[in-house]
Design a protein around this motif. Structure first.
Motif, short mmCIF file in Angstrom:
data_model
loop_
_atom_site.label_atom_id
_atom_site.label_comp_id
_atom_site.label_asym_id
_atom_site.label_seq_id
_atom_site.Cartn_x
_atom_site.Cartn_y
_atom_site.Cartn_z
N LYS A 119 0.92 8.47 -12.97
CA LYS A 119 -0.13 7.46 -13.02
C LYS A 119 -1.40 8.08 -13.62
O LYS A 119 -1.78 9.20 -13.26
N PRO A 120 -2.09 7.40 -14.54
CA PRO A 120 -3.28 7.98 -15.16
C PRO A 120 -4.39 8.17 -14.14
O PRO A 120 -4.44 7.49 -13.11
N LEU A 121 -5.28 9.11 -14.44
CA LEU A 121 -6.38 9.40 -13.51
C LEU A 121 -7.29 8.19 -13.34
O LEU A 121 -7.76 7.90 -12.24
N TYR A 122 -7.53 7.44 -14.43
CA TYR A 122 -8.41 6.27 -14.39
C TYR A 122 -7.68 5.05 -14.92
O TYR A 122 -6.97 5.12 -15.92
N GLU A 123 -7.86 3.92 -14.24
CA GLU A 123 -7.37 2.63 -14.71
C GLU A 123 -8.56 1.68 -14.71
O GLU A 123 -9.22 1.51 -13.69
N HIS A 124 -8.82 1.07 -15.85
CA HIS A 124 -9.99 0.20 -15.98
C HIS A 124 -9.55 -1.23 -16.22
O HIS A 124 -8.76 -1.51 -17.11
N GLN A 125 -10.05 -2.15 -15.38
CA GLN A 125 -9.74 -3.56 -15.49
C GLN A 125 -11.06 -4.33 -15.40
O GLN A 125 -12.10 -3.76 -15.10
N ALA A 126 -10.99 -5.65 -15.62
CA ALA A 126 -12.20 -6.47 -15.53
C ALA A 126 -12.75 -6.41 -14.12
O ALA A 126 -12.09 -6.82 -13.17
N GLY A 127 -13.96 -5.87 -13.99
CA GLY A 127 -14.62 -5.83 -12.69
C GLY A 127 -14.10 -4.78 -11.75
O GLY A 127 -14.51 -4.73 -10.58
N ARG A 128 -13.21 -3.88 -12.19
CA ARG A 128 -12.60 -2.92 -11.28
C ARG A 128 -12.22 -1.65 -12.04
O ARG A 128 -11.66 -1.70 -13.13
N THR A 129 -12.53 -0.50 -11.45
CA THR A 129 -12.09 0.79 -11.96
C THR A 129 -11.36 1.52 -10.82
O THR A 129 -11.88 1.61 -9.71
N VAL A 130 -10.15 2.01 -11.11
CA VAL A 130 -9.35 2.71 -10.11
C VAL A 130 -9.29 4.18 -10.50
O VAL A 130 -8.94 4.53 -11.64
N VAL A 131 -9.66 5.06 -9.55
CA VAL A 131 -9.59 6.49 -9.75
C VAL A 131 -8.44 7.02 -8.90
O VAL A 131 -8.50 7.00 -7.67
N ASN A 132 -7.36 7.46 -9.55
CA ASN A 132 -6.18 7.96 -8.84
C ASN A 132 -6.35 9.46 -8.60
O ASN A 132 -5.94 10.29 -9.40
N VAL A 133 -6.97 9.79 -7.47
CA VAL A 133 -7.36 11.17 -7.21
C VAL A 133 -6.23 12.01 -6.64
O VAL A 133 -6.34 13.23 -6.58
N ALA A 134 -5.13 11.39 -6.18
CA ALA A 134 -4.08 12.14 -5.48
C ALA A 134 -3.50 13.25 -6.33
O ALA A 134 -3.17 14.32 -5.81
N ASP A 135 -3.36 13.02 -7.65
CA ASP A 135 -2.75 14.02 -8.53
C ASP A 135 -3.78 14.85 -9.28
O ASP A 135 -3.41 15.62 -10.18
N GLN A 137 -5.54 8.66 -1.63
CA GLN A 137 -4.66 8.30 -2.73
C GLN A 137 -5.45 7.85 -3.95
O GLN A 137 -5.20 8.29 -5.06
N SER A 138 -6.41 6.94 -3.73
CA SER A 138 -7.20 6.41 -4.85
C SER A 138 -8.52 5.88 -4.34
O SER A 138 -8.70 5.63 -3.15
N VAL A 139 -9.45 5.70 -5.28
CA VAL A 139 -10.75 5.09 -5.01
C VAL A 139 -10.92 3.95 -6.00
O VAL A 139 -10.77 4.14 -7.21
N GLU A 140 -11.22 2.75 -5.48
CA GLU A 140 -11.43 1.59 -6.33
C GLU A 140 -12.90 1.21 -6.32
O GLU A 140 -13.53 1.13 -5.26
N LEU A 141 -13.45 0.97 -7.50
CA LEU A 141 -14.84 0.58 -7.68
C LEU A 141 -14.87 -0.85 -8.19
O LEU A 141 -14.42 -1.12 -9.30
N LEU A 142 -15.38 -1.78 -7.37
CA LEU A 142 -15.41 -3.19 -7.73
C LEU A 142 -16.86 -3.63 -7.85
O LEU A 142 -17.63 -3.56 -6.88
N THR A 143 -17.25 -4.08 -9.03
CA THR A 143 -18.64 -4.48 -9.24
C THR A 143 -18.89 -5.94 -8.90
O THR A 143 -20.02 -6.31 -8.55
N ASN A 144 -17.88 -6.79 -9.00
CA ASN A 144 -18.03 -8.21 -8.67
C ASN A 144 -16.80 -8.67 -7.90
O ASN A 144 -15.96 -9.39 -8.45
N PRO A 145 -16.65 -8.28 -6.64
CA PRO A 145 -15.44 -8.62 -5.89
C PRO A 145 -15.34 -10.11 -5.61
O PRO A 145 -16.34 -10.81 -5.54
N PRO A 146 -14.10 -10.63 -5.44
CA PRO A 146 -13.91 -12.06 -5.19
C PRO A 146 -14.26 -12.43 -3.75
O PRO A 146 -14.66 -11.60 -2.94
N ALA A 147 -14.07 -13.72 -3.42
CA ALA A 147 -14.51 -14.26 -2.13
C ALA A 147 -13.75 -13.68 -0.95
O ALA A 147 -14.23 -13.77 0.18
#
Length: 790
Positions: free
Chosen positions: A108-124, A188-198
């Protein structure tokens, strides 16, 4: 003449069981072949068919998962303009599938970037070895920590921090101590959400930081052991053990980690005081060093039970016991306007802080049909208890007075209890739509008692009791849907909050209000190269008990930290427009307006004299504009680069301590993370961050950054991993800032034990079989993380 809309080519096929029966509602995911990054996910239809559109001329691979079957990974292929039809994909039952039979082309890549969300896969990541969760958080793209360890995301404070879906109701040094005692080996991972849903709590104007802990999914009895030792100026030791036993219908798990770390903080203050009453203008210089010893024990026990094929029950207990001993010595001298010495002292501050905490969770999930796309109901009950016992001995020796030394001692006990119950219901609707509804009740009670003795005599002027009660009742509804080239989400969350604060049994303030928090997002694929996404939300940051608590925590003879009972909640409106090019390069424009922003300030204490207090206050407004650029690159087959830049502009307005504030400044945060595939099964990571000078209320911080280097290698059939890393190689992380008021100025410098070399070893043992890919009970952990949990 208008050009016709371009349609994307598609990869299509069918999903079958090994006996040939078609499988409906299997999860089909399209990945980039180079790094396995997710491009798109869909369900197979009632006839087992699927269709995934993507850019032509690129290499992809497909994975398929379904309850009761092992995950399937297909071969890489190139998508041509006329599309690709894959041979029928046959899934095999999980009981007969071992890990060696599943071939994954890339980790799994170290960073995954999606709309409104960045996932940092720190486990590896080799850089996570020997680090704390606070270290990992501070290195995430766009995240910075100030001198009080308050996290900022893309230059904004006011974040909701959740660990495995459960809200952490702490800020500042309390939050830092909690995250410092939680080893990164458990993350396992850290998720950064700038505009989370309801579904998420409305708390967190700047967004949500979701920390997801590791969980072993292998069948049978297995586990792992790890140990690391790091050395900066002082040593840092971490060791842990995790065990897991998974059978067909039940899973038992547990882990334990011990941490022993010694750190330092060297602090320098230069303070300019204007004349005030009988006190003349003066300059104060303070130099101090604090040595911090941390010992922590963290553990978790739990079980996941399949009550039926459609019903899952989860139980878990967590505990964290940390003890921090600090010894601070400082030298202070005061000069008059002409530079002549007019006073001074030296002080020693010793504190013993014990923080036992624990939590319990019971959760239930039921699917109303045996398919991944069925309606589902989940319920969670959580209870958490945080205790803090702080003892203080502050001895002050005057340099210029005939009086002897003074001694201030303190004994503070704080108890924080949080209970939360929530229920969520999700139902698929026709035409690829989904409805989510839910309700949640959260109760917070905090009791705080402190007794200060001045030369052995009870000091009633600074000794007091403080009680805080908060009740938040929330309901939400969220609708998601998709049409041709367009997906959307619209949600509304309503929260009824009741807050009551008391001091020495007398009511300080009672608040009772209902607020609504709408959120919406829409994503549109314009053509084969371009995608647009627009998100908007309203959010709130209620001050927690620590920010309201007027009890004092002394740093030295001249400085202390205190809460502010007059704080009120800040609310914000947030808008983002994101453009994605070729499904990987993104450009995001952001705007936020925060009313009554909460900021940390330093200013002369109301006691008079030369004391300085550190506390939180409300200003009038904070306007924020940002441009975020993200580029995942592959300069070579063995080299992956993730580059992220946040360029933002902040403007603060307000009034405090006789000073009218209207200050603004542009700033930037730059991150470049490189991962390398090295010869002989080694891999490496080189990461650098740069934070320019920025403004935060009355404070201007100077530029700082950090360079990190790490390597790792797996051996013994990938059961063992050796990691080596060096953090803050160039020692450029010290913090320097200046706070300016009309009658007071403070310049501050903080240096810490951040340049650390670490060696770490991890060994995995036991069964190598992997459980079927499905939603498991542990919190319905997936549901907890989605819905914000406690």
């Amino acid at each position: 003449m208008a050009l016709p809309a371009q349609s994307l080519p598609a990869v299509s096929g069918t999903v079958q069981a090994s006996a040939g029966a078609l499988i409906a509602y299997a999860t089909v995911t399209l990945h980039r072949a180079a790094d396995s990054v997710v491009v798109k996910t869909e369900f197979s239809d009632e006839q087992g068919a699927f269709r995934l559109e993507a850019l032509a001329g690129r290499r992809y691979l497909v994975s398929v998962s379904q309850v009761g079957y092992a995950r399937h990974w297909g071969e890489a292929f190139e998508l041509i303009r006329s599309g690709v039809v894959l041979p029928p994909i046959r899934l095999v039952t999980s009981q007969a599938t071992a890990l060696k039979e599943v071939t994954v082309t890339a980790r799994k890549p170290l960073y995954e970037h999606q709309a409104g969300r960045t996932v940092v896969n720190v486990a590896d990541s080799p850089l996570s070895a020997g680090a704390t969760t606070l270290d990992v958080l501070g290195r995430a793209p766009g995240v910075t920590l100030d001198a009080s360890n308050n996290p900022s995301l893309r230059g904004r404070q006011g974040l909701l921090v959740v660990v495995d879906g459960k809200r952490v109701p702490l800020t500042g040094e309390d939050l830092a101590s909690y995250l410092r005692a939680l080893p990164a080996e458990q993350v396992q991972s850290v998720e950064l959400l700038t505009n989370p849903p309801a579904q998420y709590d409305a708390q967190g104007g700047a967004g949500v930081i979701a920390i997801n802990l590791k969980k072993d999914q292998r069948l049978g009895t297995n586990g792992s052991a790890n140990a690391s030792y790091g050395r900066g100026e002082y040593g840092k030791l971490t060791a842990g053990l995790s065990l897991n036993h998974r059978r067909k219908n039940i899973n038992y798990f547990g882990n334990y980690t011990y941490t022993n770390r010694r750190d330092f903080a060297r602090q320098e203050f230069d303070r300019q005081y204007a004349a005030a009453g009988a006190l003349p203008a003066a300059r104060g210089s303070i130099v101090g060093k604090r040595v911090l010893d941390l010992a922590s024990h963290s553990a978790k026990l739990g079980a996941d039970i399949n009550l039926t094929k459609a019903s899952l029950l989860g139980l878990s207990l967590t505990g964290l016991l940390s003890q921090t001993n600090t010894a601070n010595s400082s030298q202070t001298q005061f000069e008059d306007a002409g530079g002549a010495l007019i006073g001074g002292n030296s002080s020693t501050t010793r504190q013993d802080i014990r923080r036992p905490s624990g939590s319990a969770n019971v959760n239930f999930r039921h699917a109303f049909a045996d398919s991944a796309a069925a309606a589902a109901l989940s319920a969670d009950a959580d209870f958490a208890h945080y205790n803090t016992r702080r003892t203080l001995a502050l001895a002050t020796f005057s340099h210029y007075l005939a009086a002897g030394p003074s001694l201030l001692t303190g004994d503070q006990l704080s108890e924080l209890q949080i209970a939360a119950v929530k229920i969520d219901y999700t139902r698929p609707l026709p035409r690829r739509a989904r409805l989510d509804v839910g309700a949640k009740t959260t109760l917070v009670n905090s009791a705080n008692n402190v007794a200060f003795l001045n030369e052995g005599v009870y000091d009633s002027s600074i000794s007091t009791n403080f009680n805080y009660q908060e009740k938040v009742q929330a309901v939400y509804a969220s609708l998601r849907g998709a049409a041709t080239k367009t997906t959307f989400q619209a949600g509304l969350r309503a929260e009824q909050a009741t807050i009551r604060t008391e001091t020495d049994g007398e009511l300080l303030r009672e608040q009772n209000y209902l607020q609504f928090f709408p959120s919406a997002s829409v994503q549109r694929t314009l053509n084969a190269q371009h995608t647009l996404a627009l998100t908007a939300s309203r959010r709130i940051d209620r001050p927690n008990y620590g920010q309201l608590n007027p009890l004092r925590s002394y740093f030295d003879a001249t400085s202390y930290r205190s809460g502010n009972p007059d704080l009120v909640a800040q609310t914000s409106y947030n808008v983002e427009l994101m453009h994605t090019f070729r499904q990987k390069f993104s450009t995001t424009l952001s705007y936020a307006q925060t009313d009554k922003p909460i900021v940390t300030v330093v200013q002369p204490a109301p006691d008079g004299g030369r004391l300085v207090v550190n506390r939180d206050v409300n200003l009038t407004t904070h306007n924020y504009y940002a441009l975020t650029l993200t580029a995942p690159l592959e300069p070579a087959k063995w080299w992956t680069l993730y580059a992220n830049g946040v360029f933002y502009y902040s403007r603060f307005r307000g009034y405090l301590a006789g000073t009218a504030l209207d200050r603004q400044q542009p700033a930037c945060i730059l991150t470049a993370s490189n991962t390398f595939s090295l010869p002989r099964s080694w891999s490496g990571e080189l990461s650098g961050t740069f934070q320019s000078g920025e403004i935060w209320g009355f404070e201007r911080a100077r530029a700082r950054g950090q360079l990190l280097l790490g390597v790792q290698r797996s051996f013994w059939a990938k059961q063992a991993t050796l990691r080596l890393n060096v953090a803050d190689v160039l020692y450029t992380a010290p913090i320097r800032s200046t706070s300016v008021y009309d009658g007071f100025t403070e310049s501050f410098r903080l240096r810490q034990d951040t340049r650390v070399a670490t060696v770490a070893f991890t060994y995995r043992f036991g069964s190598s079989k992997v459980a079927a890919a499905r939603k498991r009970a542990a919190g319905a952990d997936d549901e907890l993380r989605r819905a914000g949990g406690l």
